[in-house]
Design a protein around this motif. Structure first.
Motif, PDB file in Angstrom:
ATOM      1  N   LEU A   1       0.830  -1.198   0.000  1.00 22.94           N
ATOM      2  CA  LEU A   1       0.000   0.000   0.000  1.00 22.94           C
ATOM      3  C   LEU A   1       0.869   1.254   0.000  1.00 22.94           C
ATOM      4  O   LEU A   1       2.021   1.233   0.437  1.00 22.94           O
ATOM      5  N   SER A   2       0.317   2.351  -0.467  1.00 23.28           N
ATOM      6  CA  SER A   2       1.028   3.628  -0.483  1.00 23.28           C
ATOM      7  C   SER A   2       0.760   4.381   0.811  1.00 23.28           C
ATOM      8  O   SER A   2      -0.339   4.328   1.362  1.00 23.28           O
ATOM      9  N   VAL A   3       1.782   5.085   1.297  1.00 24.17           N
ATOM     10  CA  VAL A   3       1.679   5.777   2.585  1.00 24.17           C
ATOM     11  C   VAL A   3       2.118   7.225   2.424  1.00 24.17           C
ATOM     12  O   VAL A   3       3.208   7.508   1.907  1.00 24.17           O
ATOM     13  N   CYS A   4       1.270   8.153   2.878  1.00 23.46           N
ATOM     14  CA  CYS A   4       1.602   9.578   2.934  1.00 23.46           C
ATOM     15  C   CYS A   4       1.857   9.941   4.390  1.00 23.46           C
ATOM     16  O   CYS A   4       0.985   9.743   5.246  1.00 23.46           O
TER      17      CYS A   4
ATOM     18  N   ALA B   1      12.671   6.399  11.732  1.00 27.43           N
ATOM     19  CA  ALA B   1      12.088   5.170  12.275  1.00 27.43           C
ATOM     20  C   ALA B   1      10.889   4.711  11.449  1.00 27.43           C
ATOM     21  O   ALA B   1      10.703   3.510  11.211  1.00 27.43           O
ATOM     22  N   VAL B   2      10.074   5.671  11.013  1.00 26.16           N
ATOM     23  CA  VAL B   2       8.928   5.333  10.167  1.00 26.16           C
ATOM     24  C   VAL B   2       9.399   4.726   8.850  1.00 26.16           C
ATOM     25  O   VAL B   2       8.857   3.723   8.367  1.00 26.16           O
ATOM     26  N   HIS B   3      10.427   5.339   8.267  1.00 30.31           N
ATOM     27  CA  HIS B   3      10.929   4.837   6.986  1.00 30.31           C
ATOM     28  C   HIS B   3      11.462   3.409   7.130  1.00 30.31           C
ATOM     29  O   HIS B   3      11.174   2.530   6.298  1.00 30.31           O
ATOM     30  N   ARG B   4      12.220   3.152   8.184  1.00 32.84           N
ATOM     31  CA  ARG B   4      12.759   1.801   8.377  1.00 32.84           C
ATOM     32  C   ARG B   4      11.639   0.781   8.572  1.00 32.84           C
ATOM     33  O   ARG B   4      11.750  -0.373   8.143  1.00 32.84           O
TER      34      ARG B   4
ATOM     35  N   GLY C   1      10.143  -1.057   1.847  1.00 34.94           N
ATOM     36  CA  GLY C   1      10.129  -2.461   1.455  1.00 34.94           C
ATOM     37  C   GLY C   1       8.776  -3.111   1.633  1.00 34.94           C
ATOM     38  O   GLY C   1       8.499  -4.159   1.036  1.00 34.94           O
ATOM     39  N   ARG C   2       7.937  -2.502   2.460  1.00 27.99           N
ATOM     40  CA  ARG C   2       6.555  -2.978   2.633  1.00 27.99           C
ATOM     41  C   ARG C   2       5.595  -2.118   1.827  1.00 27.99           C
ATOM     42  O   ARG C   2       4.769  -2.638   1.067  1.00 27.99           O
ATOM     43  N   ALA C   3       5.689  -0.800   2.013  1.00 28.00           N
ATOM     44  CA  ALA C   3       4.788   0.118   1.298  1.00 28.00           C
ATOM     45  C   ALA C   3       5.194   0.206  -0.172  1.00 28.00           C
ATOM     46  O   ALA C   3       6.384   0.135  -0.511  1.00 28.00           O
ATOM     47  N   SER C   4       4.209   0.383  -1.040  1.00 23.11           N
ATOM     48  CA  SER C   4       4.490   0.504  -2.470  1.00 23.11           C
ATOM     49  C   SER C   4       5.149   1.831  -2.792  1.00 23.11           C
ATOM     50  O   SER C   4       5.952   1.925  -3.720  1.00 23.11           O
ATOM     51  N   ARG C   5       4.841   2.873  -2.041  1.00 22.53           N
ATOM     52  CA  ARG C   5       5.516   4.159  -2.173  1.00 22.53           C
ATOM     53  C   ARG C   5       5.309   4.952  -0.897  1.00 22.53           C
ATOM     54  O   ARG C   5       4.327   4.771  -0.171  1.00 22.53           O
TER      55      ARG C   5
END
Length: 440
Positions: free
Chosen positions: A43-46, A64-67, A71-75
């Motif tokens: 899924l995409s995350v904003c 921390a959010v990025h880590r 690899g899970r979120a599509s973007r």
């Protein structure tokens, strides 16, 4: 870690508390644990974050959010919730998010960083309307009319919207954070104007620091209910630490000091953080003071934001007293809102009693004007305005500009902070703008 509940239902997860300062490892482990529990795969995350007018360890939090999601979120998109503040430059964004001197892709691979471009009509998606009847209900008859709900389409175009930011006493909504990052953070002009003017009509003095759901908070929650994306929030409470304090964990530092991090939906996480912020960001005095010298920090680059040095101290100033905003670095009133030069700074009743002359001005600008001028009265028969306290700018703004705007002026070169500190009738507030002062 503490769980907050409503009835028997688990609401928000929280690490930390008012009597603690978290280590960086505690923060990052908590964020990793919480985000591992949400369905974000494919899924995409904003990710909505504050601009530089909020004290917040974004490199720690966004890292921390990025880590947790890369690899899970599509973007991944990081969206700066400017409200109607000026855009941040590329260099400022790099400093703000912790990739200065490096490529964005090196620090945050697979991530886009964007300002909320509120000045462009194409920025917005139309989510619907809050009906007039609801506006009348929330405002207790003070306002009416349908309110269109426009939101940055980046939020709508993602599957998940994650708010990351601090909760602080706020002059319009009571306590900032949570859904406020959508409205006004990345919202269209109409709901910004209505929410801010509603806050002004109720008055900052009544709203600021309120942890309950104020009418303005209820309005923005109504707007947020129209967002098609799944919404979450990581609401943090920052820690004010003196230079000599040695209580910060060894794996942290003052730039990343936090009392707590709460995670859940945007309402429950906000409630959790507001509870902590009320205990850490409100200072009580036993008696009012004659004068306040607010030392406005560099993160406020103009009076539009630096005025927080007044909002947070007005409740403890005696009638007839004075607030001095000491900010030699500030040379502008409001770069994005030139209308303030047309109307100046006045109390609420000045505008209400002359509504036909002022209703064409953006109501958010009118609200800013009343918030900086504080309580007062206006007699339309005589044209006399009486203001409870004096507001003096000791800034880089010329005297003639201050006087024309109905504000006092003092040459900042005449300010001796040590002398003011020694005066028993004066309260000197360092880093003014985030801690609220109240009378017991």
């Amino acid at each position: 870690m503490t769980s907050l509940t409503t009835g028997t239902r688990q609401r928000a997860a929280r690490v930390g508390g008012a009597d603690r300062i978290l280590g960086a490892r505690e923060v990052t482990d908590f964020i990793a644990e919480q985000l591992a529990g949400i369905d974000a795969d494919g899924l995409s995350v904003c990710v909505l974050v504050p601009d530089a007018t909020r004290n917040c360890p974004l490199p720690l939090l966004v890292g921390a959010v990025h880590r947790a999601l890369h690899g899970r979120a599509s973007r991944l998109t990081v969206l700066i919730a400017l409200g109607t503040h000026g855009a941040m430059s590329d260099d400022a964004l790099a400093e703000h998010l912790g990739y200065r001197g490096r490529d964005l892709a090196e620090v945050y691979p697979g991530t886009t960083v964007r300002n909320h471009e509120w000045w462009k009509p194409q920025t917005f998606a139309d989510l619907g309307t809050i009906p007039s009847a609801r506006i009348e209900e929330l405002s207790e008859g003070r306002m009416s009319g349908d309110v269109e709900v426009l939101l940055n389409r980046a939020v709508v175009d993602h599957d998940i919207a994650l708010v990351v930011g601090p909760v602080l006493p706020h002059e319009v909504v009571g306590m900032s954070g949570g859904n406020k990052y959508f409205f006004p953070g990345v919202a269209g002009q109409k709901i910004i104007d209505v929410s801010h003017w509603l806050g002004a009509l109720i008055t900052s003095a009544e709203i600021i620091g309120t942890t309950e759901v104020t009418p303005v908070r209820a309005l923005i929650n109504d707007g947020a209910a129209l967002i098609p994306a799944r919404t979450y929030a990581l609401c943090v409470v920052t820690a004010e630490t003196p230079e000599e304090d040695d209580g910060i964990p060894a794996d942290s530092d003052r730039s990343t000091a936090l009392h707590s991090v709460s995670f859940g939906d945007c309402v429950s996480s906000w409630e959790s953080a507001a509870e902590i912020s009320a205990a850490t960001h409100v200072t009580y005095l036993d008696a009012p003071v004659r004068r306040v010298l607010s030392l406005v920090p560099a993160m406020y680059g103009e009076i539009w934001t630096g005025a927080k040095g007044f909002y947070k101290v007005e409740p403890v100033v005696a009638d007839g007293g004075e607030v001095i905003l000491y900010a030699p670095h500030i040379r502008e009133i409001a770069t994005s809102h030139p209308e303030i030069h047309e109307i100046g700074y006045h109390c609420r009743d000045y505008f209400v009693e002359q509504w036909d002359a002022f209703q064409h001005i953006h109501w958010g600008v009118l609200a800013h004007s009343t918030h900086l001028r504080g309580a007062g009265t206006y007699d339309p028969a005589t044209g006399e305005e009486r203001l409870r306290v004096d507001v003096t700018l000791a800034t880089g703004i010329p005297e003639e500009t201050c006087r024309a705007l109905n504000l006092g002026y003092r040459d900042p070169a005449t300010i001796d902070v040590a002398e003011f500190t020694a005066d028993p009738g004066t309260l000197v507030v360092p880093r003014a703008g985030e801690v609220l002062f109240r009378l017991r």
